[in-house]
Motif scaffolding. Structure first.
Motif, PDB file in Angstrom:
ATOM      1  N   SER A 552      49.468 -19.573 -14.782  1.00 14.01           N
ATOM      2  CA  SER A 552      48.843 -18.271 -14.994  1.00 14.01           C
ATOM      3  C   SER A 552      47.457 -18.285 -14.365  1.00 14.01           C
ATOM      4  CB  SER A 552      48.723 -17.979 -16.496  1.00 14.01           C
ATOM      5  OG  SER A 552      47.950 -16.814 -16.714  1.00 14.01           O
ATOM      6  N   HIS A 553      47.258 -17.428 -13.371  1.00 12.79           N
ATOM      7  CA  HIS A 553      45.974 -17.389 -12.674  1.00 12.79           C
ATOM      8  C   HIS A 553      45.002 -16.397 -13.301  1.00 12.79           C
ATOM      9  CE1 HIS A 553      47.728 -19.917  -9.630  1.00 12.79           C
ATOM     10  NE2 HIS A 553      48.696 -19.047  -9.411  1.00 12.79           N
ATOM     11  N   ARG A 554      45.364 -15.887 -14.456  1.00 14.10           N
ATOM     12  CA  ARG A 554      44.502 -14.926 -15.132  1.00 14.10           C
ATOM     13  C   ARG A 554      43.347 -15.665 -15.789  1.00 14.10           C
ATOM     14  NH1 ARG A 554      46.637 -10.551 -19.609  1.00 14.10           N
ATOM     15  NH2 ARG A 554      44.660  -9.386 -19.842  1.00 14.10           N
TER      16      ARG A 554
END
Length: 698
Positions: A552-554
């Motif tokens: 998850s690049h959030r």
């Protein structure tokens, strides 16, 4: 039909698999486990903050009375009226107690890995998220308070805005851009290919860094014929900075016959340059700016080792450079900023930043290999300026300890032994220096002269207001750096270099915070920006690696705050000086006000070469150098002469050396000072051009 039945079975099987995974994840969320080191840091942050705040409130007053008793120094009434001494024992004690926050957080992380109570995974996630929300909300509150606070000093109120609304908006856009770039596989791949180190890119990147440093230091250059046109704050302060160097040239150097307020060792190489190329203001400013440049190039070299890419290092370095040389007052072409505030850069900062560069080389497997050399360099930083040198020494110790992998008693004792050896070596080198230049061992009491005047006696001190604001954000940045270094150390992260530098930046930043805590003027807070910018850049490296490594690049709230902080640093590039404006500034000459200080002709007519005198006037040691005199005044002219004890010390020195003449500016001719001279048997011998002479019988 068979194909339709097969498709139906596939869909059913897929849905069953999804339900199985969901059930597994749900079961995993409900299972109890110990928090990871990173989770422990967030779980411990709020309780640690509550405990430390309680300790600060309760123990501050009694600890202040214990550690900072009333000083016996007697201020000259005229000085007391102009700058009232304001001792701050409670505030200083509370600052020391605030430094326990990262220590308590470190202990919670290290001990919690073994003793933490197992919790459900979903509970841990919610608590971590709650901790980040509270921290983020508090940081936003600090920024809002700082934005609208009007600083009150004596009878005036100043509204200081460090970062405009436009700056904050652009920083937010940059933060979003960095987050989007980290989430894009295509962008990450292209960036990696474009920034991969090659010989050409190393040369180009290093050249960009060098040119940027030179351009940013152009405002620091002045000559005898241009200083009269410099920003009034620079023209006012430079008489104190240059006096330290002329004390070396005049034979009464720092740590022997002079109490330096800014740097006790840097004046020696600057004086060497002036002895070779000429004792002019131009040589002084160029040599001093060159030291600042070397220190900043050391920061670039350290960042390059961290990221393993010259071009990426440039991208990190330029915002750090711009924020480190932050402009306090304009205009842009003739500024008052950190790059020409020599009392800060290089006198205070250069030594510590060069020590940091050596630490980076050591942790990266380069020279020096023995840690004793690092502590020797740290010891020299201490002997130059204790206010920034002691934090640099402590930061070096912390970096080596955090990067050691195991914080055992054996490692601790070995580092302590090497530290002692390094400090002894530093003192030995300085002793050789003072013996060669002044035939005397160094007097360490002179190193702490102004620390006593400021920290103990309260001269020039101001209460820290607002209590929460930009200074709190900077403080929390350092705590975050130390906390992250601890997490990495506990996890045995193989990148010892980044772990060590995070610890170094956090400890150093917290240590030099005492400088702002004492004189809590909005202008002084900008003196902290260089250390803060370095810490933000290192935190960004960890943040971007984390964003690109996980599925998850959030970004989390903490990562978003880091991206935003770096965006703020980038906006400082708008203050970049233009070479053509600096060229035009240096072409505009004026009367040479400092080459021959006022009153020099009067003093020359009443003295002879080699005579010992007391010059209680601005640029006293330059006057002594010009006329071949020996100025026994261990202070920067009369401006740093603020107590009766300093006056008596100067007269005692004059008597011991066989001198009997005192020259003072009429601006420092306070009645109380005249009374002391007359009481010691000195009589008025005349006045001319604002200069007074008093002499005693031999």
């Amino acid at each position: 039909m068979n194909s339709g039945e097969d498709a139906g079975r596939v869909v059913t099987a897929g849905r069953s698999t999804e339900r199985a995974f969901a059930a597994h994840e749900h079961t995993a969320d409900r299972e109890a486990r110990r928090p990871t080191a990173g989770e422990l840091a967030w779980l411990s942050a709020l309780p640690c903050a509550v405990v430390v705040v309680a300790i600060i409130v309760v123990l501050g007053p009694p600890l202040g009375r214990l550690l900072f008793p009333h000083d016996a120094l007697t201020f000259i009434p005229a000085v007391r009226e102009r700058i009232p001494p304001l001792p701050e024992p409670t505030e200083q004690a509370r600052f020391l107690l605030a430094l326990t926050a990262p220590l308590l957080l470190t202990a919670c992380i290290a001990l919690g890995m073994r003793r933490a109570t197992p919790l459900r995974a979903d509970t841990i996630a919610r608590l971590v998220r709650a901790g980040q929300i509270v921290a983020f909300a508090f940081v936003v509150t600090c920024c809002v308070v700082q934005r609208w606070y009007r600083f009150q000093i004596i009878e005036t109120a100043e509204h200081t805005v460090y970062f405009t609304v436009g700056t904050l908006a652009v920083a937010a856009v940059l933060a979003v851009g960095l987050g989007v770039a980290a989430a894009s596989t295509r962008v990450r791949g292209g960036f990696a290919r474009w920034t991969r180190d090659t010989r050409t890119r190393r040369v180009v990147g290093s050249g960009i860094a060098l040119v940027a440093v030179v351009v940013w230091l152009l405002p620091a250059i002045n000559f005898d014929g241009t200083i009269g046109n410099a920003h009034e704050a620079i023209a006012e302060h430079i008489v104190f900075w240059i006096d330290e160097t002329f004390s070396v040239l005049a034979g009464a150097p720092p740590l022997v016959g002079y109490a330096a307020q800014y740097g006790s060792l840097w004046p020696y190489p600057v004086a060497g340059a002036m002895a070779i190329f000429g004792a002019s203001l131009g040589v002084y400013t160029i040599a001093t700016a060159a030291i600042s440049g070397l220190a900043m190039l050391g920061v670039f070299a350290a960042l390059r080792r961290v990221v393993r890419s010259t071009l990426v290092a440039v991208m990190l370095f330029l915002p750090v450079l711009a924020t480190g040389f932050f402009m306090m007052e304009g205009p842009l072409a003739n500024r008052y900023a950190m790059d020409n505030l020599f009392g800060t850069f290089p006198m205070r900062y250069a030594g510590p930043l060069l020590v940091m560069w050596l630490v980076a080389r050591h942790l990266d497997g380069g020279t020096p290999r023995r840690v004793g050399w690092l502590f020797l360099a740290g010891g020299l930083a201490v002997l130059n300026n204790a206010d920034f040198g002691v934090p640099a020494l402590g930061a070096t110790f912390a970096a080596l300890l955090w990067a050691a992998g195991r914080m055992t008693l054996r490692v601790l004792l070995r580092l302590l032994f090497e530290c002692v050896i390094g400090l002894l070596g530093a003192f030995a080198l300085v002793a050789v220096l003072t013996l060669v230049t002044a035939d005397s061992l160094p007097h360490l009491s002179l190193l702490f002269r102004f620390s006593r005047l400021f920290a103990i006696s309260g001269w020039g001190m101001l209460p820290m207001t607002p209590i929460v604001g930009m200074s709190t954000v900077i403080y929390l940045t350092y705590v975050a750096a130390i906390g992250l270094a601890t997490v990495r150390a506990v996890n045995r992260d193989p990148d010892r270099l980044l772990t060590g530098l995070l610890a170094w930046s956090g400890v150093f930043g917290l240590g030099i915070g005492s400088y702002y805590m004492g004189r809590s003027h909005p202008e002084v807070l900008t003196n902290m920006f260089a250390a803060w910018a370095l810490a933000v850049a290192l935190l960004l490296v960890v943040c971007m690696r984390s964003l690109t490594a996980r599925a998850s690049h959030r970004p989390t709230l903490a990562e978003a705050a880091c991206l935003f902080a770096f965006g703020v640093l980038v906006c400082s590039l708008a203050q970049t000086p233009t070479p053509w404006s600096q060229t035009a500034r240096l072409r505009h000459t004026a009367f040479s006000v400092y080459a021959k200080p006022p009153g020099q002709r009067f003093i020359a007519a009443r003295t002879h070469a080699g005579e010992h005198v007391a010059l209680l006037a601005a640029l006293g040691h330059r006057t002594a150098y010009n006329l071949g005199l020996v100025d026994v005044n261990p202070n920067a002219g009369g401006g740093a002469l603020v107590t009766f004890e300093q006056v008596e010390e100067t007269l005692d020195r004059l008597q011991r050396t066989g001198g009997h003449k005192v020259f003072l500016s009429s601006q420092q001719g306070w009645p109380e000072l005249i009374d002391v001279l007359q009481h010691r048997g000195y009589f008025s011998m005349g006045e001319e051009s604002g200069m007074l002479e008093y002499a005693s019988q031999r």
